[in-house]
Write a protein that holds these residues in place. Sequence first.
Motif, mmCIF file in Angstrom:
data_model
loop_
_atom_site.group_PDB
_atom_site.id
_atom_site.type_symbol
_atom_site.label_atom_id
_atom_site.label_comp_id
_atom_site.label_asym_id
_atom_site.label_seq_id
_atom_site.Cartn_x
_atom_site.Cartn_y
_atom_site.Cartn_z
ATOM 1 N N TYR A 87 0.834 -1.205 0.000
ATOM 2 C CA TYR A 87 0.000 0.000 0.000
ATOM 3 C C TYR A 87 0.872 1.260 0.000
ATOM 4 O O TYR A 87 0.558 2.244 -0.685
ATOM 5 C CB TYR A 87 -0.918 -0.007 1.223
ATOM 6 N N LEU A 108 -4.599 1.324 -6.199
ATOM 7 C CA LEU A 108 -4.757 1.743 -4.812
ATOM 8 C C LEU A 108 -6.226 1.694 -4.404
ATOM 9 O O LEU A 108 -6.575 1.263 -3.300
ATOM 10 C CB LEU A 108 -4.195 3.154 -4.648
ATOM 11 N N MET A 161 -7.102 -1.855 -3.797
ATOM 12 C CA MET A 161 -6.500 -2.316 -2.537
ATOM 13 C C MET A 161 -7.366 -1.907 -1.347
ATOM 14 O O MET A 161 -7.449 -2.625 -0.346
ATOM 15 C CB MET A 161 -5.097 -1.740 -2.382
ATOM 16 N N ASP A 162 -7.998 -0.738 -1.469
ATOM 17 C CA ASP A 162 -8.862 -0.263 -0.386
ATOM 18 C C ASP A 162 -9.977 -1.260 -0.074
ATOM 19 O O ASP A 162 -10.495 -1.301 1.042
ATOM 20 C CB ASP A 162 -9.478 1.087 -0.756
ATOM 21 N N ARG A 200 -3.927 -0.073 6.058
ATOM 22 C CA ARG A 200 -3.856 1.062 5.120
ATOM 23 C C ARG A 200 -3.285 2.295 5.806
ATOM 24 O O ARG A 200 -2.508 3.045 5.216
ATOM 25 C CB ARG A 200 -5.237 1.362 4.546
#
Length: 352
Positions: free
Chosen positions: A153, A171, A174-175, A183
Amino acid sequence: MMSSKTVGKPLGAKIGLAALAFAVAGTPALADVKAGVDAWTQGDYNGAVKEWREPALKGDADAQFNLGQAYKMGRGVPTDLNIALDWYRKAATQGHLQASDSYGHLLHYQGKIAESLPYLQASAARGEPRAQYLLGTELFNGVHIQKDWVRAYALMTRASSAGMAPASRSLAQMDQYIPLPDRQKGTVLAGELERQAGKIRAQQTAGFPINTAPVPPTGRPVDVPPSVASPSSEPGFPSSIPAAPSTGPVTSAPVAAAGVKKVPVAAPAPTPVAASGAWRIQLGAFSKESSATGLWTSLESRVSDLASLQPYLKAAGSVTRLQAGPFATRGAADAMCEKVKAAGQACIAVKN
């Protein structure tokens, strides 16, 4: 080889390697390297290669790097990624940072992931965005290296902050998977990586050796979400990574890579931009496929908006047409064509 089908195959956007300047000063071959740079700038690629070959054979790292670029792009010599890789390796061994970047990237894009990781780590540590993107992808997937979502991250955050739209899209995905506490740790680590990059870059520029020891494999199955394989081309460049502005393999400025055939590449999230649409732009028709890929490479460095598009090679008999898109409307395609025409290249809007 091109298919005779009328459906175009994805070519894959290429990247040009944004790296730091590195010069081998005080060597007799330096004048020849500069002469080659001048020839390249004037479009005399054969002359440039001729000027660089002897210094490269004598061990000049700049000449070796530039020959690697020439072989990767197929300018002044036939495209040969294995020869390009060998020249990059020779220069990288001497501490040439641009060559080290290119060597790591090309290893990765040819599927030699384990070999590429030490070079990607060194490039990412000194702040090279494309290496941060690729290394972040590997750390997220955890297939070739121990999974580390916090560092993944952080690296993807740094690449996104550098303006890489694909990193921003990764990104965002990935959240959806990485827990909020991780995070938050990644965001803090991204700031630390930014602060460390300048010191590491100075050390590497000063000749501190890059650790090229193999990265230990995971040695176990990994429980990560399935990655989306994005269309790409040999040497496997992720399809939505934009090319960095670049004009030629001079001693302090790199060149975008040349594209060839399609291979699958796993990535954590980057999906092609504008995944649907009935329109494309057509940039030319060629008797040789290599001419089409060469034009795309050249245009990427001159028209930044092309980085968000998916290029295609479309076979029509003995002709290969270079197209890009898709666009939802003809008006959108025409607007892009105006930008391309402003750069001196013919362009028309066509139906898929």
